[in-house]
Motif scaffolding. Structure first.
Motif, short mmCIF file in Angstrom:
data_model
loop_
_atom_site.label_atom_id
_atom_site.label_comp_id
_atom_site.label_asym_id
_atom_site.label_seq_id
_atom_site.Cartn_x
_atom_site.Cartn_y
_atom_site.Cartn_z
N ARG A 365 0.82 -1.20 0.00
CA ARG A 365 0.00 0.00 0.00
C ARG A 365 0.86 1.26 0.00
O ARG A 365 2.01 1.25 0.42
N GLY A 366 0.26 2.33 -0.46
CA GLY A 366 0.95 3.61 -0.54
C GLY A 366 1.04 4.30 0.82
O GLY A 366 0.66 3.74 1.86
N GLU A 367 1.52 5.54 0.81
CA GLU A 367 1.81 6.24 2.06
C GLU A 367 0.58 6.43 2.93
O GLU A 367 0.68 6.46 4.15
N ASP A 368 -0.61 6.57 2.30
CA ASP A 368 -1.81 6.79 3.10
C ASP A 368 -2.35 5.51 3.72
O ASP A 368 -3.29 5.53 4.51
N GLY A 369 -1.75 4.36 3.35
CA GLY A 369 -2.17 3.09 3.91
C GLY A 369 -3.42 2.51 3.31
O GLY A 369 -3.87 1.44 3.72
N THR A 370 -4.01 3.17 2.32
CA THR A 370 -5.26 2.67 1.75
C THR A 370 -5.12 2.25 0.29
O THR A 370 -5.70 1.27 -0.13
N ALA A 371 -4.34 2.99 -0.50
CA ALA A 371 -4.20 2.69 -1.92
C ALA A 371 -3.34 1.44 -2.12
O ALA A 371 -2.20 1.39 -1.66
#
Length: 538
Positions: A365-371
């Motif tokens: 996942r990306g930095e926001d933890g969702t993508a």
């Protein structure tokens, strides 16, 4: 942890073996050799001895133990009477150890005699005033648990309720700041993974893939990592649930480990990378020295592909990678047979730690933890499954930070390939951000390359403050005796292979790198001791 409806707990699995073939060896430590009957009776008497301290199901019991046979049995006894295991490993300083005891609500602390003074100090600082017990006589004012057990019945304690689905039965220390430890709490679901797929005859290994199919009549497992850490805990239990004899190594030293591996005819064991490297560098480590060995699981830290290839050259196709952490004890694994086949097909898999174990899902996942990121793209490794923790014990704020929904954020950076193999590139906190464009230098990529250079036995890379670029790359090399390693040549080799961004600004040559109690390179110690005392390289 009694048997629940339709489900055999890991303890039931162990006891089924220990109620058969009474004279077969169960636990070994040097000259101490316990048969299954002796292990079973000692376990039951320890359970009664703990109950005599006023413990009731659900109470926390801190275990500050060294690697001993009795340490294995005490941990089992805590679960046997329905109490919560709180592992107290030896690395925290006095303040954090005391905070760990306090935060974990331990009613009793069981200590090894060698740790008794530290245990007494920690217990004395706790407002809960836990009872202090020792595994054998010690100089502190505490009760000898083994002496109490000698006076107790050797029948199984009764009246233990099954744990609730969301009840914390095991708590592992994961580090933290002074006065606020991180305690990863696990339910019985973690142990379900150990028993899933284990057939009633005990010959097939757990579905985690860490060990091969095991035959309790001949297979023997060595535990050399700390029993109070995830690696030692799982290694010992995976041996016992399959009915195999478990051999305990009190302290790791390469020569002693080789001797035990050979004399005890060990077929499976687990090492963290520095232990494995020390074993490989021992002069007696040569092809044919360990004919009974079928599996070496390596985990706990990043492994060097060149060192893994060296294992295969000496011992054959025995290497099995495992990846997990205190927050998720099993995430990915690479079975030895599959590993040997796949790396022949795809050499890049030497850098992989395998695919998700049963019941576990992995997403990047990306930095926001969702993508969710596509195959090949580096991001944070997020996992979901039975081996993931319930949360940090009595720490809702940090639990919320660690999860997105029911997905655990590991803090590790990596990527998945198109076939689902996981590759780790760094811990998020270990990335070195440097260069005119503030690019990422992945310390593991650099360390793996350094370990391919002649004369380099171990390596560590970290970022140090730099006025121009924010951080600069600094490397530490443990070099082989009698081998001259030229820092300039090392820097040139790094630049040629990995590019200017990875070029080390400074290089420190050492006889050996400092290690934590769990066998990992101690980067905090390196940073503190060597940041300002290095050999400059262009």
């Amino acid at each position: 942890m009694q048997e629940t409806s339709g489900t055999r707990t890991y303890l039931e699995q162990i006891l089924e073996h220990w109620h058969q073939d009474d004279d077969a060896e169960a636990l070994v430590q040097g000259e101490l050799r316990l048969t299954r009957r002796q292990a079973r009776q000692r376990l039951f008497s320890l359970g009664h001895a703990l109950r005599r301290q006023g413990l009731v199901p659900g109470d926390g019991v801190g275990l500050f133990l060294a690697n001993r046979v009795d340490s294995v049995l005490v941990q089992l006894a805590v679960h046997l009477i329905g109490c919560r295991v709180v592992f107290l490993p030896p690395e925290p300083g006095p303040g954090e150890l005391a905070a760990l005891v306090e935060q974990s609500n331990a009613r009793v602390v069981v200590t090894d005699p060698v740790f008794a003074a530290r245990a007494a100090d920690a217990a004395g600082r706790s407002a809960h005033a836990p009872v202090l017990l020792s595994v054998g006589p010690c100089e502190q004012r505490c009760t000898d648990l083994l002496a109490v057990a000698d006076e107790c019945p050797v029948t199984r304690p009764e009246g233990v309720p099954a744990p609730a689905a969301d009840e914390a039965v095991t708590v592992l220390y994961t580090g933290g700041t002074l006065g606020r430890p991180k305690l990863a709490a696990h339910s019985h679901r973690l142990y379900d993974v150990l028993t899933d797929g284990v057939e009633t005859d005990g010959r097939n290994g757990p579905s985690t893939g860490f060990f091969p199919a095991m035959d309790p009549r001949k297979d023997r497992v060595l535990v050399s990592t700390l029993l109070t850490h995830a690696s030692g805990h799982l290694t010992s239990l995976q041996a016992l649930v399959t009915g195999c004899a478990l051999v305990v190594l009190p302290e790791f030293e390469a020569g002693a480990a080789l001797e035990v591996l050979r004399e005890e005819r060990i077929s499976a064991t687990m090492f963290v990378p520095p232990m494995l490297y020390a074993l490989l560098d021992h002069p007696q480590c040569e092809p044919g020295v360990l004919p009974a060995l079928r599996r070496i699981v390596v985990g706990g830290a990043a492994s060097s592909p060149s060192r893994l290839q060296q294992v295969v050259e000496i011992f054959g196709p025995v290497i099995s990678q495992g990846y997990g952490q205190s927050e998720a004890l099993g995430i990915a694994a690479f079975d030895a047979e599959d590993f040997a086949v796949q790396v022949a097909r795809r050499p890049e898999l030497w850098r992989s730690c395998g695919r998700a174990i049963s019941d576990t899902r992995i997403e990047i996942r990306g930095e926001d933890g969702t993508a969710v990121l596509p195959a090949g793209q580096v991001g944070e490794v997020c996992v979901r499954g039975k081996t993931a923790m319930l949360g940090y014990y009595e720490d809702p704020q940090r639990t919320a930070e660690a999860f997105h929904g029911d997905w655990l954020r590991t803090g590790d950076l990596g990527y998945l390939d198109a076939e689902g193999y996981l590759y780790l590139v760094d811990r998020a906190k270990d990335i070195i951000v440097t260069g005119s464009t503030s690019d990422n230098v992945y310390s593991r990529v650099l360390e793996d390359f350094l370990l391919t250079l002649p004369g380099v036995r171990n390596a560590a890379a970290l970022g140090v403050p730099d006025e121009e670029y924010g951080e600069a790359v600094q490397i530490f090399l443990a070099t082989a005796a009698g081998v001259d390693v030229d820092p300039d040549a090392v820097g040139a080799a790094v630049t040629a292979e990995l590019g200017d961004l990875y070029t080390p600004r400074k290089t420190v040559l050492l006889d050996q790198l400092p290690m934590t109690k769990v066998g990992k390179v101690d980067k905090k110690a390196l940073r503190a001791a060597w940041t300002h005392t290095a050999v400059d390289t262009p």
